[in-house]
Every structure is written in structure tokens, then in C-alpha cells.
Design a protein around this motif. Structure first.
Motif, PDB file in Angstrom:
ATOM      1  N   ASP A 108      -8.359   5.485  -1.957  1.00  0.00           N
ATOM      2  CA  ASP A 108      -7.391   4.507  -1.459  1.00  0.00           C
ATOM      3  C   ASP A 108      -7.456   3.218  -2.271  1.00  0.00           C
ATOM      4  OD1 ASP A 108      -6.753   6.329   0.488  1.00  0.00           O
ATOM      5  OD2 ASP A 108      -7.878   5.326   2.080  1.00  0.00           O
TER       6      ASP A 108
ATOM      7  N   LYS B  11       0.809  -1.217   0.000  1.00  0.00           N
ATOM      8  CA  LYS B  11       0.000   0.000   0.000  1.00  0.00           C
ATOM      9  C   LYS B  11       0.850   1.278   0.000  1.00  0.00           C
ATOM     10  CE  LYS B  11      -3.390   0.127   2.951  1.00  0.00           C
ATOM     11  NZ  LYS B  11      -4.125  -0.058   4.228  1.00  0.00           N
TER      12      LYS B  11
ATOM     13  N   ASN C 272      -4.335   1.566  -4.505  1.00  0.00           N
ATOM     14  CA  ASN C 272      -3.750   0.332  -3.986  1.00  0.00           C
ATOM     15  C   ASN C 272      -3.438  -0.627  -5.132  1.00  0.00           C
ATOM     16  OD1 ASN C 272      -3.039  -1.985  -2.594  1.00  0.00           O
ATOM     17  ND2 ASN C 272      -4.705  -1.815  -1.117  1.00  0.00           N
TER      18      ASN C 272
END
Length: 260
Positions: A194, A107, A198
Motif C-alpha cells: 500500500d 489513494k 500511494n
């Protein structure tokens, strides 16, 4: 046999949500408060007066949110907990820790991008250094030797929702996402950011094999499930109102994160 069982469990886990919310360290806060899906919660013995003082985000969809929350609770209790128990039985603790470390290491683009968007060049540099150390000395991120190095000890978690907050974008209203849990309008958009940043999201597109669409995201969900479910129980069990406990815990934690 164990590998086959794990893949079966992972595939089922994918069906109930391949995008994990912000994750937390396995160890809880020292003040006795827990976290839900990476967000700190009030203690289970706190009363409704405490909930009233913490809540500062509009909740106009509360009737609908409560229904969604109830459904989520049933899924957590009767589906995810047995899956989580099976995962812990099949994979030893050290193995689970290594899997967790590897996915957190991957990540890196999420953390790097948001540090840059916040103008935090020092944080971006530290994240890059930590990623390189963990990817090499830590063997593809299975270990986290960087956390023991002084140069990286003050690294703080960052995500897209935090970036929006730093830019002055308000929370908007609170709502509960099916199978994922509590969020706000701003944080929900941040969660999508996010997800897009990712690399795990793009595994299937890169390798072009159907198995990758299921196995990798499912493993990502699975590795955080035991901790998150334990934390959820610690946060809401014994509370006067599970819904209020989870809601105000989420808001309290996000306020804390955004103030850093």
C-alpha cells in the motif's frame, strides 16, 4: 502563526511514522465496537474468554510484542495525543474533514490496483468513477460527493493485504510494529505494498525538495491521528488486557474485511 505551528506539529508527526495504517471513517460501527488503525476491535468490556475465541493467528513473539506494544502505548499517550490535540485546536473540523478527504482520494491507485489484482472489474470501474467525481465536482478530492451517488454506494475498502488473502496466502504470525501497531506477516507485507502504491510516498522524489519528504507524509499521518487515537482509547480503555484487546480486535476486523 497557525500555519507555522501546523508545520511544526506535522514535522514532529512525521518522525513517529509517515505511513498510516488502514484508516477508518470517523464514525464508529453501530454495534458499539471500535476500530484500531482502521481495524475493528472488540468492546472494552469484553473479557479474556472472548479474546481467546477470537484469536486464531499464531503469536509466538508475544513477549517481544508486549514490550513493543507498551512502548507504542507510551508514545500514543504522552506524545501523539498532545500533538493530536494541537492539530484539532489549530484546524477546524471542516478543514480536517477536507484534508482527510483529499488524502483518501489520492489513494485511488491503491484501491484500483487491488481491485484489478482481485479480478474485481466492477469495483475498479466504480473506484475510477468515484475518483473522477471527487476530483472534479469535489474540487481535488476536498469533498466527497461520490458517496452520495447510488452508483458508488456499495464500494468496499480494499488493500494489498486483502488481495493476498483472496489469493489464499495465510496470515503467518502476529507481530506489533513500532509506532504503527498490530499486523501479521501477510498484512505487514501488504502494508508495504500500500505504501509503495500511494502517490504520497513519491512526492519528495517527484518534486525533489526536502520539504516534500517531510510536510506531505507528515500531513498524511496527522489527518488520521485524532480519529485513530480516539478509537484506540475506546477499544482498549477498561479492558483486562490492552494487548489482547488490540490483537484480537485487529484479527477480527481483518477476517471481516477478507470475507467480503
Amino acid at each position: 502563526m497557525k500555519n507555522l505551528a501546523f508545520l511544526s506539529i506535522a514535522s514532529l508527526a512525521f518522525c513517529v511514522g509517515c505511513a498510516s495504517t488502514k484508516t477508518t471513517s470517523p464514525s464508529g460501527p453501530s454495534d458499539g465496537k471500535a476500530t484500531v488503525s482502521g481495524k475493528a476491535t472488540v468492546g472494552a468490556t469484553d473479557d479474556l474468554d472472548t479474546y481467546a475465541t477470537v484469536a486464531s493467528v499464531p503469536d509466538p513473539l508475544q513477549p517481544v510484542n508486549r514490550v513493543t506494544f507498551w512502548i507504542n502505548h507510551q508514545v500514543y499517550t504522552y506524545l501523539l495525543k498532545p500533538i493530536s490535540t494541537g492539530y484539532k485546536f489549530i484546524i477546524p473540523e471542516k478543514g480536517r474533514e477536507a484534508i482527510h478527504n483529499a488524502f483518501e482520494n489520492v489513494k485511488y491507485p491503491v484501491r484500483l490496483t487491488n481491485n484489478l489484482l482481485q479480478g474485481n472489474l466492477k469495483g475498479a470501474g466504480q473506484e475510477t468513477g468515484s475518483f473522477l467525481v471527487n476530483s472534479t465536482v469535489g474540487v481535488a478530492g476536498l469533498g466527497r460527493p461520490a458517496r452520495h451517488m447510488q452508483a458508488f454506494k456499495d464500494l468496499k475498502p480494499t488493500d494489498t493485504a486483502q488481495t493476498f488473502a483472496k489469493w489464499g496466502i495465510p496470515n503467518g504470525f502476529y507481530f506489533v510494529i513500532p509506532l504503527i501497531g498490530p499486523t501479521t506477516l501477510r498484512d505487514g507485507v501488504g502494508l508495504a505494498g500500500d505504501w509503495a502504491l500511494n502517490p504520497i510516498t513519491w512526492c519528495g522524489y517527484i518534486w525533489g525538495q526536502p520539504l516534500w519528504y517531510i510536510a506531505i507524509p507528515a500531513a498524511n499521518t496527522m489527518r488520521s491521528m485524532p480519529v485513530q487515537l480516539d478509537i484506540y482509547d475506546a477499544a482498549t480503555k477498561g479492558s483486562l488486557d490492552r494487548y489482547l484487546a488490540a490483537r484480537d480486535s485487529y484479527i477480527q476486523y481483518r477476517n471481516e474485511i477478507n470475507s467480503r
